[in-house]
Design an enzyme around this catalytic site. Sequence first.
Site, PDB file in Angstrom:
ATOM      1  N   ILE A 143      11.622 -15.409   0.987  1.00  0.00           N
ATOM      2  CA  ILE A 143      10.878 -14.343   1.911  1.00  0.00           C
ATOM      3  C   ILE A 143      11.720 -13.694   2.608  1.00  0.00           C
ATOM      4  CG2 ILE A 143       8.901 -16.112   2.285  1.00  0.00           C
ATOM      5  CD1 ILE A 143      10.045 -17.049   4.836  1.00  0.00           C
ATOM      6  N   GLY A 144      13.046 -13.783   2.462  1.00  0.00           N
ATOM      7  CA  GLY A 144      13.824 -12.581   3.282  1.00  0.00           C
ATOM      8  C   GLY A 144      15.446 -12.814   2.815  1.00  0.00           C
ATOM      9  N   SER A 173      22.025 -10.790   5.765  1.00  0.00           N
ATOM     10  CA  SER A 173      23.745 -10.704   5.300  1.00  0.00           C
ATOM     11  C   SER A 173      24.231 -12.071   5.221  1.00  0.00           C
ATOM     12  CB  SER A 173      24.518  -9.965   6.409  1.00  0.00           C
ATOM     13  OG  SER A 173      24.195 -10.291   7.514  1.00  0.00           O
ATOM     14  N   MET A 174      23.777 -13.061   5.838  1.00  0.00           N
ATOM     15  CA  MET A 174      24.292 -14.495   5.709  1.00  0.00           C
ATOM     16  C   MET A 174      23.657 -15.154   4.516  1.00  0.00           C
ATOM     17  SD  MET A 174      26.150 -15.071   8.241  1.00  0.00           S
ATOM     18  CE  MET A 174      25.997 -16.882   8.230  1.00  0.00           C
ATOM     19  N   GLY A 175      22.518 -14.734   3.850  1.00  0.00           N
ATOM     20  CA  GLY A 175      22.068 -15.439   2.714  1.00  0.00           C
ATOM     21  C   GLY A 175      20.650 -15.398   2.714  1.00  0.00           C
ATOM     22  N   LYS A 176      19.916 -16.154   1.879  1.00  0.00           N
ATOM     23  CA  LYS A 176      18.698 -16.037   1.666  1.00  0.00           C
ATOM     24  C   LYS A 176      17.863 -16.941   2.790  1.00  0.00           C
ATOM     25  CE  LYS A 176      18.498 -15.441  -3.397  1.00  0.00           C
ATOM     26  NZ  LYS A 176      17.460 -14.449  -3.735  1.00  0.00           N
ATOM     27  N   VAL A 177      16.461 -16.334   2.864  1.00  0.00           N
ATOM     28  CA  VAL A 177      15.477 -17.045   3.743  1.00  0.00           C
ATOM     29  C   VAL A 177      14.519 -17.583   2.874  1.00  0.00           C
ATOM     30  CG1 VAL A 177      14.157 -17.427   5.754  1.00  0.00           C
ATOM     31  CG2 VAL A 177      16.306 -16.106   5.938  1.00  0.00           C
ATOM     32  N   LYS A 201      16.902 -20.991   6.208  1.00  0.00           N
ATOM     33  CA  LYS A 201      17.766 -20.159   6.057  1.00  0.00           C
ATOM     34  C   LYS A 201      18.946 -20.824   5.179  1.00  0.00           C
ATOM     35  CE  LYS A 201      20.230 -16.960   8.979  1.00  0.00           C
ATOM     36  NZ  LYS A 201      20.170 -16.387  10.558  1.00  0.00           N
ATOM     37  N   ASP A 209      22.054  -9.226  18.751  1.00  0.00           N
ATOM     38  CA  ASP A 209      21.844  -8.677  17.249  1.00  0.00           C
ATOM     39  C   ASP A 209      20.260  -8.407  17.707  1.00  0.00           C
ATOM     40  OD1 ASP A 209      22.122  -7.603  15.315  1.00  0.00           O
ATOM     41  OD2 ASP A 209      21.784  -9.484  13.988  1.00  0.00           O
TER      42      ASP A 209
HETATM   43  N1  LIG Z   1      11.225 -18.173  10.832  1.00  0.00           N
HETATM   44  C1  LIG Z   1      11.016 -16.975   9.815  1.00  0.00           C
HETATM   45  N2  LIG Z   1       9.866 -16.794   9.392  1.00  0.00           N
HETATM   46  C2  LIG Z   1       9.613 -15.901   8.439  1.00  0.00           C
HETATM   47  N3  LIG Z   1      10.333 -15.267   7.863  1.00  0.00           N
HETATM   48  C3  LIG Z   1      11.714 -15.408   8.247  1.00  0.00           C
HETATM   49  C4  LIG Z   1      12.022 -16.241   9.301  1.00  0.00           C
HETATM   50  N4  LIG Z   1      13.172 -16.176   9.442  1.00  0.00           N
HETATM   51  C5  LIG Z   1      13.852 -15.277   8.923  1.00  0.00           C
HETATM   52  N5  LIG Z   1      12.766 -14.552   8.016  1.00  0.00           N
HETATM   53  C6  LIG Z   1      13.066 -13.570   7.009  1.00  0.00           C
HETATM   54  O1  LIG Z   1      14.457 -13.725   6.719  1.00  0.00           O
HETATM   55  C7  LIG Z   1      15.097 -12.249   6.842  1.00  0.00           C
HETATM   56  C8  LIG Z   1      16.381 -12.778   7.158  1.00  0.00           C
HETATM   57  O2  LIG Z   1      16.545 -13.638   8.215  1.00  0.00           O
HETATM   58  P1  LIG Z   1      17.963 -13.525   9.296  1.00  0.00           P
HETATM   59  O3  LIG Z   1      17.822 -12.257   9.957  1.00  0.00           O
HETATM   60  O4  LIG Z   1      17.603 -14.836  10.104  1.00  0.00           O
HETATM   61  O5  LIG Z   1      18.967 -13.588   8.276  1.00  0.00           O
HETATM   62  P2  LIG Z   1      20.590 -12.952   8.344  1.00  0.00           P
HETATM   63  O6  LIG Z   1      21.242 -13.422   7.083  1.00  0.00           O
HETATM   64  O7  LIG Z   1      20.932 -13.156   9.727  1.00  0.00           O
HETATM   65  O8  LIG Z   1      19.984 -11.417   8.329  1.00  0.00           O
HETATM   66  P3  LIG Z   1      20.707 -10.297   9.232  1.00  0.00           P
HETATM   67  O9  LIG Z   1      21.524  -9.590   8.123  1.00  0.00           O
HETATM   68  O10 LIG Z   1      19.752  -9.322   9.530  1.00  0.00           O
HETATM   69  O11 LIG Z   1      21.481 -10.754  10.310  1.00  0.00           O
HETATM   70  C9  LIG Z   1      14.288 -11.765   8.146  1.00  0.00           C
HETATM   71  O12 LIG Z   1      14.354 -10.539   8.325  1.00  0.00           O
HETATM   72  C10 LIG Z   1      12.711 -12.258   7.817  1.00  0.00           C
HETATM   73  O13 LIG Z   1      12.145 -11.260   6.901  1.00  0.00           O
END
Ligand SMILES: Nc1ncnc2c1ncn2[C@@H]1O[C@H](COP(=O)(O)OP(=O)(O)OP(=O)(O)O)[C@@H](O)[C@H]1O
Length: 833
Positions: free
Chosen positions: A125-126, A129-133, A148, A254
Amino acid sequence: MATTVSAGAELPIRSQSVRTRRPPTASRPDPLPRSESSTRAEASTRTEHSQQQQNSSPYRRSSKRSTTAQSPRSPQQEMPPPAHNPAADEPNDRAADQQAQRTSKHRYRTVIPAPSGDYAFIKTIGQGSMGKVKLAKKEGSNELVACKIIERVSVDDGRQSKEDRERADAAREDRNAREAAIVSLLNHQYICALRDNLRTRWHWYMLFEYVNGGQMLDYIISHGKLKEKQARKFARQIASAVDYCHRNSIVHRDLKIENILISKTGDIKIIDFGLSNLFSPDENRKLKTYCGSLYFAAPELLQARPYTGPEVDVWSFGVVLFVLVCGKVPFDDQYMPALHQKIKKGAVDYPNWLSSECKHLISRMLVTDPRQRATMHEVMNHPWMLKGYNGPPENHLAHREPLQLPLNEDVITHMTGFKFGPPDYIRDELTKKILSPKYQAAVRRLEKERELPQPTPKEVEKRRAFGFDFYKRRNSVTSKETLTNGSAEGLPMGDDPLNAFDPMISIYYLVQEKFDRERQEALAAQPTMPPKVQVPPSPQQSQTLAVPPSPIARPKEKHSLAEIVPPQPAHTEGGRSRQRARSHSEDQVREPVKNGLLSPDMVPQKKGGNGPVSLLRRLSTRDRRKEPSEGKSSTLMQKSVSMRAKSLGHARRDSIQARRAKREADARDQQQNSSSTHQEPPVREETDAELGQDAEGGDSSGGSHERLEPEDPDLAKPVYLKGIFSVSTTSTKPLPEIRADIKRVLKMLGVDYTEIKGGFSCSHAPSIADHSPSHGHHGHHGDSRVADGEIRFEIVIVKVPIVSLHGVQFKRVGGNTWQYKAMAEQIVKELRL
Ligand SMILES: Nc1ncnc2c1ncn2[C@@H]1O[C@H](COP(=O)(O)OP(=O)(O)OP(=O)(O)O)[C@@H](O)[C@H]1O
C-alpha cells in the site's frame, strides 16, 4: 559514507534528494512474494540510484560509531549490528524470516509471525525511502495493519569500505530502534499507533494501525485547496499531535503532507517517525542532524545550524498549512539552488483570496530566524486556529505529577531504544535529575501555580476573545525572551517538570503511562475478575511501597495498594485536566479488504458512524444543527453524494441555494431569539467535541447505501465512498467511455500503464527533455525508490450508487510527490470529466 556536518557550515547543494535513507540491500530472504520479483528487479536498479543519491546527498545522517539497538519489546537484549554478529539475532529469528518468506496458496500472501499473532500480507500500500508498507491481516481475525518493512543490512557493492557500511548500518539500526521505541510509546488519537513490532535478522516489521481514509495529498489533489474551515479542522489536529510530541521531548522532523493520512472518521493520523528524535532544552545539547524533505525543511536545516527541535516542526507545519489552504507548496523552483535560496529567504507569495488571519498565522510559522518563529503555543492560540472553537486544540497529554523517588524499576528497564544506557545508569541519571535544584525549583513553581485561584469563567472568556491583543502583542514583540517563553501555558522549555523538562524524564513518563494503559486494558478485558496480569504499577502507585521518603513527596497524592485500579485517565489541555478523547483502538479497521478497498459484502453494519458518512458530513460546510437526526445519516449521505454528483447539472446550484436559504433561516431564528442585536449571526463552526460526537454518534446502519456497486468488478472497483470525490473526479459518462478516455489521456501524456482490476497501474518516467530545468524535475527523497524522476501510481474507477456516476481516484505508489500531483492534475484536466 556518513559524514558529520559541522555547525554553521553551509550545506553544499549537490543533490536533489534531501533524504536518502535506504541503502542498497543485500541478497537475503525477502518479504516480497515471488510474484513481485519483477518489482525486485526494478528495485535493484533503483538501489544504485539510491546509492548515488546517498553519496551525494547533503542530508546524510551524521553517525560516527557502531551502536547497539534494542527492541522495545525486548528491553534487555543488546544486539550488535547484524552484519557483525548474526549469531546474536533474536530467538526464532531465522524461523521468523523463513516463515515470512514462505508463500501460502494465495500467491501474494506472506505471513509475519509477530508477537501478537500471525499477520498475512495482502498487498503493497505504500513505498517510502525506508522500504515497503504492506497491508496485512491478522490471522483468525479481521484486524488489518499496515506493515512497514525495513531492511537492516546493506549490500557490499564496492562503493563503501566495510567499516563505512557497517557504520551506516549501525546508524540506521539506531534510527529504526528509535522509531519503533517512539511510536510504541506515543498515545494520541491523531498519531498512527504501532500495534506490534518484530525484528528479524534482516528486517524490521513495524505493524501500524491501518489508516484507510487515504493520504491528505490525495485529498488535496481531488479537492484542490481546502476551505479554510476544513483546513482549520485538520490544522488543529496536527497541532494537537505535534504539541503532544513536543511536550514529550519528541520532535518529528519530517512533517509533510505525505505523512498525514486520513482515517475513516475523517481525522488525520500522522505517520512516519523515522526521522524523529528526542530533544533537550539544554543549549549544549542541540540537534545536529539536518534531515527532512526539502520542500518542508526549515532554513536552518539547509544551513546546517544546530537546532533545539520544536522550531523545525513549526516551520514544516507552516508549509503543510500553506499546502492545505493553497493546494501548492510555498517554496518551489525548477532549479534546486534557487529553491534552497527561496527557502532560506522565506519569501512567500500569498494568494489574495487567503484570509488575513490565515496569512498572518502562516507568516508567523515561516519565519526564517528560528528564534523569532512562532512557538507551538502561539500557533495553537492564534485567532485563525481558534475561530469557531472554544479554545486552542487539546494536546491530550495524560495528567502528570512531578516524579518522586524511588523510581519504578520496571519502568526504567523498559526505557529502551533510545540508547540511554543500562538500567542502573538510567536510574542514577534520573535520580540526579530529580534531586537537582533546577527540577526542585520547577516543582515548587508548579505547586505555587496550582495553588493560584483558577481563572473565573469571565477571565477564560476574555482570553478566548483576545484576537486583537494577539496581533498587537505578536507584532510588537522583538525580544527572544518573550517569544520563546510565551505565556504560562506555552511549552516552557526546561522549566516545567511535567513537560519536556528533559528527554529521559519524558520517556519515563511515557513508559509509565503505557503501563497504566496496559493495566487498564487488562482490567477492561476482565471486568468482573481481579486483575491477573502482572503489569507493573506506575511510579505513583509503586510509591506506596516507598521506603525512603521522597524529597518532594506529598502525602495527599499517595495511593494505597487498594487503589491499584487507576482512575479514568484525565488529560490536560494546556496543563489542565480533561477527559481523554477516543482511544486509538476505535479507529482500528476491522473490515476485510479486497484489493485494499472495501468490497460490498464487507461493508460494516455496526452503529457508530465512524465511516464516510461522518467524513462527508464533517467536512461539509452545511450547518447540521437542524438537519435530520443521526439515525438518518445514511440518507444524508446519499443526499450528499447526489448533491456532489449532480453538481454536473444543477444540483450544485440547488445545494448552494439551499444552504443559503438555510443560513438565512438560521439568521432569522437567531434574530428572533436575540432582542439586543440585528447583526448577522456569526457562522459557527463545529467544536472538536461536536465533531467527535458525530464520529461516534452517526449511524451507518444503512451502510449498504454508501456502498458503490460495480458494473463489472474488473472494470470498476467497488469502494466504500470516502468522501474524496469532487466535481473534477466524477463523471456521468458510461464506464467503458471513461476507461477509453483514461487510456487515451495516459497515452497522450506518455504514461505507461497496465490494466488492473478496477483501473490502471501507471508509471511515468520523464524523458531526457523532462529533466531539463524547464520541466521542473525536483528531487525528492521518494525518488530513491524509483528510477530517477519516475512516478508510479494507480487510477481506480469507482461507481457511485443511485446516481449514474463514476469517480476516478488516484493513489501514489512511488516517486516524487509533487510530480505525481502535477501528473494526476494533468490527467484529470485532460479527462474533462
Ligand atoms: N498506517 C498506515 N496506513 C495506511 N497506509 C500507510 C500507513 N503507513 C504508511 N502508509 C503508506 O506507506 C507510505 C510510506 O510510509 P512511510 O512514510 O512510513 O515510509 P517511509 O519509508 O518512512 O517513507 P518516506 O520516504 O516518506 O519517509 C505512506 O506514504 C502511506 O501511503
